[in-house]
Design a protein around this motif. Structure first.
Motif, short mmCIF file in Angstrom:
data_model
loop_
_atom_site.label_atom_id
_atom_site.label_comp_id
_atom_site.label_asym_id
_atom_site.label_seq_id
_atom_site.Cartn_x
_atom_site.Cartn_y
_atom_site.Cartn_z
N ASP A 139 -4.87 -36.84 -4.65
CA ASP A 139 -5.92 -35.83 -4.74
C ASP A 139 -7.22 -36.49 -5.23
O ASP A 139 -7.34 -36.89 -6.38
N LEU A 140 -8.17 -36.62 -4.33
CA LEU A 140 -9.40 -37.35 -4.67
C LEU A 140 -10.23 -36.61 -5.71
O LEU A 140 -10.83 -37.23 -6.58
N ASP A 141 -10.27 -35.27 -5.63
CA ASP A 141 -11.03 -34.49 -6.61
C ASP A 141 -10.58 -34.82 -8.03
O ASP A 141 -11.37 -35.02 -8.93
N GLU A 142 -9.26 -34.83 -8.16
CA GLU A 142 -8.62 -35.13 -9.43
C GLU A 142 -9.04 -36.53 -9.92
O GLU A 142 -9.43 -36.71 -11.06
N ALA A 143 -8.96 -37.48 -9.03
CA ALA A 143 -9.27 -38.87 -9.37
C ALA A 143 -10.73 -39.03 -9.78
O ALA A 143 -11.05 -39.66 -10.78
N PHE A 144 -11.62 -38.41 -9.02
CA PHE A 144 -13.05 -38.52 -9.34
C PHE A 144 -13.35 -37.88 -10.69
O PHE A 144 -14.14 -38.37 -11.47
N PHE A 145 -12.72 -36.75 -10.92
CA PHE A 145 -12.99 -36.01 -12.15
C PHE A 145 -12.55 -36.77 -13.39
O PHE A 145 -13.21 -36.75 -14.42
N LEU A 146 -11.43 -37.47 -13.27
CA LEU A 146 -10.81 -38.04 -14.46
C LEU A 146 -11.04 -39.53 -14.69
O LEU A 146 -11.00 -39.99 -15.83
N SER A 147 -11.28 -40.28 -13.63
CA SER A 147 -11.11 -41.74 -13.76
C SER A 147 -12.36 -42.54 -14.07
O SER A 147 -13.44 -42.23 -13.60
N ASP A 148 -12.15 -43.65 -14.78
CA ASP A 148 -13.17 -44.68 -14.93
C ASP A 148 -13.14 -45.59 -13.72
O ASP A 148 -14.15 -46.07 -13.26
N ARG A 149 -11.92 -45.86 -13.27
CA ARG A 149 -11.75 -46.77 -12.13
C ARG A 149 -10.73 -46.22 -11.16
O ARG A 149 -9.83 -45.46 -11.55
N LEU A 150 -10.88 -46.66 -9.90
CA LEU A 150 -9.93 -46.28 -8.87
C LEU A 150 -9.31 -47.53 -8.25
O LEU A 150 -9.98 -48.56 -8.12
N ILE A 151 -8.05 -47.41 -7.89
CA ILE A 151 -7.39 -48.45 -7.10
C ILE A 151 -6.94 -47.77 -5.81
O ILE A 151 -6.20 -46.78 -5.86
N VAL A 152 -7.42 -48.27 -4.69
CA VAL A 152 -7.08 -47.64 -3.41
C VAL A 152 -6.01 -48.48 -2.72
O VAL A 152 -6.23 -49.65 -2.42
N MET A 153 -4.84 -47.88 -2.52
CA MET A 153 -3.71 -48.58 -1.92
C MET A 153 -3.52 -48.14 -0.46
O MET A 153 -3.81 -47.01 -0.10
N ASN A 154 -3.02 -49.06 0.34
CA ASN A 154 -2.67 -48.74 1.72
C ASN A 154 -1.57 -49.69 2.15
O ASN A 154 -1.77 -50.90 2.16
N GLU A 195 -6.73 -26.79 -12.11
CA GLU A 195 -8.03 -27.03 -12.76
C GLU A 195 -7.85 -27.10 -14.27
O GLU A 195 -8.41 -27.96 -14.93
N GLY A 196 -7.05 -26.17 -14.80
CA GLY A 196 -6.78 -26.14 -16.24
C GLY A 196 -6.11 -27.43 -16.70
O GLY A 196 -6.45 -27.99 -17.74
N MET A 197 -5.16 -27.91 -15.91
CA MET A 197 -4.43 -29.12 -16.27
C MET A 197 -5.34 -30.35 -16.23
O MET A 197 -5.21 -31.26 -17.04
N LYS A 198 -6.27 -30.35 -15.28
CA LYS A 198 -7.21 -31.46 -15.18
C LYS A 198 -8.09 -31.52 -16.44
O LYS A 198 -8.28 -32.58 -17.04
N SER A 234 -7.77 -51.54 -22.08
CA SER A 234 -7.31 -50.64 -23.12
C SER A 234 -8.22 -49.41 -23.19
O SER A 234 -9.44 -49.54 -23.23
N GLY A 235 -7.62 -48.23 -23.18
CA GLY A 235 -8.38 -47.00 -23.29
C GLY A 235 -9.01 -46.52 -21.99
O GLY A 235 -9.69 -45.51 -21.98
N SER A 236 -8.75 -47.22 -20.89
CA SER A 236 -9.35 -46.78 -19.62
C SER A 236 -8.46 -45.78 -18.91
O SER A 236 -7.26 -45.67 -19.18
N PHE A 237 -9.07 -45.03 -18.02
CA PHE A 237 -8.34 -44.07 -17.19
C PHE A 237 -8.46 -44.54 -15.75
O PHE A 237 -9.54 -44.51 -15.18
N VAL A 238 -7.35 -45.00 -15.20
CA VAL A 238 -7.37 -45.56 -13.85
C VAL A 238 -6.52 -44.70 -12.93
O VAL A 238 -5.38 -44.36 -13.27
N SER A 239 -7.06 -44.34 -11.78
CA SER A 239 -6.26 -43.60 -10.80
C SER A 239 -5.87 -44.52 -9.66
O SER A 239 -6.69 -45.29 -9.15
N VAL A 240 -4.61 -44.42 -9.26
CA VAL A 240 -4.11 -45.16 -8.11
C VAL A 240 -4.02 -44.17 -6.96
O VAL A 240 -3.30 -43.18 -7.03
N LEU A 241 -4.81 -44.44 -5.93
CA LEU A 241 -4.92 -43.53 -4.80
C LEU A 241 -4.34 -44.17 -3.54
O LEU A 241 -4.28 -45.39 -3.45
N GLY A 242 -4.01 -43.33 -2.58
CA GLY A 242 -3.55 -43.88 -1.30
C GLY A 242 -2.65 -42.88 -0.61
O GLY A 242 -2.10 -42.00 -1.25
N PRO A 243 -2.49 -43.05 0.70
CA PRO A 243 -1.63 -42.12 1.43
C PRO A 243 -0.17 -42.28 1.01
O PRO A 243 0.19 -43.24 0.31
#
Ligand code: ADP
Ligand code: MG
Length: 280
Positions: free
Chosen positions: A189-204, A166-169, A26-35
């Motif tokens: 977009d990894l920059d976006e994910a790093f900037f915003l997230s507490d956690r990352l999920i890397v999918m492939n 950048e503004g939207m981020k 609850s309250g976390s910011f998670v980014s789902v990354l992957g090609p």
């Protein structure tokens, strides 16, 4: 709201996701990354009920919502592309979900949502003449207007140019801080994910390769795929953190901290970084 995926499976003709599990606190910011094609959008479709899993469970808090209809799940969703209703103005778009719920305080709720996306007072604008960034903001306002239990975003900044992106981020970071919403962001977009997230999920290719804080994933990639996926970046651990939201100390420099990594670290993109040895 806490969200849990438990052993989820989906199969298409020549692609499948098997036994996928993850907890979104609850309250976390998670980014789902992957090609492209790795299953990011499929995960969001499962969460909001547009896709039915062939196995597994989806829990919202304690509640099993695996069979719950999309409109009953109470999620705010912004899908890829421009999904605004072109026959409605800004107000009409933001009010859409509220009207469906027969919300009484329509005017107030809409203006609150528009204020959060810095678009207050523009309710009567024609959405067809808004810029890309403005359209995204209206789409986000629509997604948050009815006080959703979580916000799901599928590549929301795609097609926006540099400055606007950048503004939207920044806007999303601020929105999250203000509302404390659980956010799940799909992005490549990894920059976006790093900037915003507490956690990352890397999918492939339908599998989760790794999950963790940006720091963990960068420093301890689980396998060669993850290592290669993040090879444009490196991480520097800060010596000292002045305050939770404040700056961190790296060498003789005090630089703005980007919270969310779990540790005070700075993540650099190799191509954006220049080492000057003092002689140049
Ligand atoms: P991503 O969002 O990571 O680019 P998707 O989740 O959209 O990937 O898609 C993952 C894979 O599943 C892709 O190979 C895609 O073609 C396939 N796929 C997605 N939805 C369907 C569907 N409804 N029917 C058949 N194949 C699908
Ligand atoms: Mg996608």
């Amino acid at each position: 709201m806490r969200i849990e995926l438990k052993g989820i499976g989906v199969a298409y003709k020549d692609w499948k996701l098997e036994n996928f599990s993850s907890v979104f606190k609850s309250g976390s910011f998670v980014s789902v990354l992957g090609p492209s094609g790795s299953g990011k959008t499929t995960l969001l479709r499962l969460l909001c009920g547009l896709e039915k899993p062939s196995s597994g469970k989806i829990l919202f808090g304690e509640k099993d919502v695996t069979k719950t209809a999309p409109e009953e799940r109470g999620l705010g969703v912004v899908f890829q592309g421009n999904s605004l209703f072109s026959h409605l103005d800004v107000f009409g778009n933001v009010a859409f979900g509220l009207k469906m719920k027969k919300e009484k305080d329509l005017e107030k709720k809409v203006s609150e949502a528009l204020r959060l996306v810095h678009f207050e007072g523009f309710g009567r604008r024609n959405v067809n003449f808004l810029s890309g960034g403005e359209q995204k903001r209206v789409a986000i306002a629509r997604a948050i207007a009815f006080n959703p239990s979580a916000l799901l975003l599928d590549e929301p900044f795609n097609g926006l140019d540099g400055k606007l992106k950048e503004g939207m981020k920044l806007f999303l970071k601020e929105l999250r801080a203000k509302t404390g919403l659980t956010v799940i962001l799909v992005t490549h977009d990894l920059d976006e994910a790093f900037f915003l997230s507490d956690r990352l999920i890397v999918m492939n290719n339908g599998s989760k390769e790794q999950e963790g804080t940006p720091f963990d994933v960068l420093l301890k990639p689980a396998n060669s795929f993850v290592k290669d996926f993040f090879s444009d970046y490196f991480v520097v651990e800060a010596k000292q953190q002045k305050s939770r939201k404040g700056n961190v100390i790296i060498g003789n420099f005090s630089v703005p901290a980007q919270s969310g990594s779990g540790k005070p670290v700075i993540i650099f993109k190799k191509t954006n970084y220049r080492f000057i040895d003092g002689k140049t």
